[in-house]
Design an enzyme around this catalytic site. Sequence first.
Site, short mmCIF file in Angstrom:
data_model
loop_
_atom_site.label_atom_id
_atom_site.label_comp_id
_atom_site.label_asym_id
_atom_site.label_seq_id
_atom_site.Cartn_x
_atom_site.Cartn_y
_atom_site.Cartn_z
CG HIS A 1 33.93 -28.42 9.55
ND1 HIS A 1 33.31 -29.22 8.62
CD2 HIS A 1 33.96 -29.15 10.70
CE1 HIS A 1 32.96 -30.36 9.17
NE2 HIS A 1 33.34 -30.35 10.43
CG HIS B 1 35.81 -36.28 9.99
ND1 HIS B 1 34.85 -37.26 9.78
CD2 HIS B 1 35.27 -35.41 10.87
CE1 HIS B 1 33.79 -36.99 10.50
NE2 HIS B 1 34.00 -35.87 11.18
#
Length: 282
Positions: free
Chosen positions: A28, A70
């Site tokens: 991730h 992100h």
Amino acid sequence: MRVLFVIALAAMIGAASGAQRVVQVIAHRGASWDAPEHTFASWDLALDQGADWIEQDLQMTRDGALVVLHDDSLDRTARGPAADCRGLVRERTLAALRRCEVGSWFNAEFPQRAQARFVGAVIPTLDSVLVRYAGRARFYIETKSPEAAPGMEDSLLALLGRHGLAGAGAPTGRVIIQSFSRASLERLHALDSTLALVLLIEDPIAPDTLDAALSAIRRFAVGIGPKRSVLNARLVARAHAAGLVVHPYTVNDSAAMAFVLRLGVDGMFTDRPGLLRRVLAR
């Protein structure tokens, strides 16, 4: 053709198949527990720790470049001139983003994991990621806020095509594209029906509509990515019955990893790929 492709892909990315199930370790934002997220240091470490896939969250700049970050905003992780390194990514040019640094925030936030080498990390373009890890990694790419970035899907497919990762002759099982945006995934599916797509799920699906919802997802996607808090045994079982793989997010402690594995998932997102690899080994 579509059926054969999905069968091959399911085998590659770990669809449940009894004793043959192979659980995928999905890093991730890289090994983002130990290094600044979405930096080469983070992805390098993830591969060293045994990740099967490295994730990239996709943003589009004002001048149409695809970069990996992100947040829609630069404020949390970028440091540098405020005119370039604050505000929305989509309101900045690629040239402006090249003046930003995205490693020192990690050292300040997590001093126990800080390393001097993290300072000076740049915001990577997706192109630079695909070049650096060509032949070494599999890419799990998320379209972020695609409704605010018209043309993101077309640009992504064009870039993947230039790297031989999409289009005619592209290898199976090298790229998965995920999104919370159903419209974005449906757009991608319309552009190339052989793409491996995963719909992210943040909210519970009502039990009486679950099978219908999963069947509808199966028309354009090969899997679902449920938030850890909405994951349960029934969702996993019904998704598998619909022919969908299940890759929940984000699981970072060993007890939770063991519990999620017992539910029968096909892989999971974690900031700690090395820890997940150790849990799988035992």
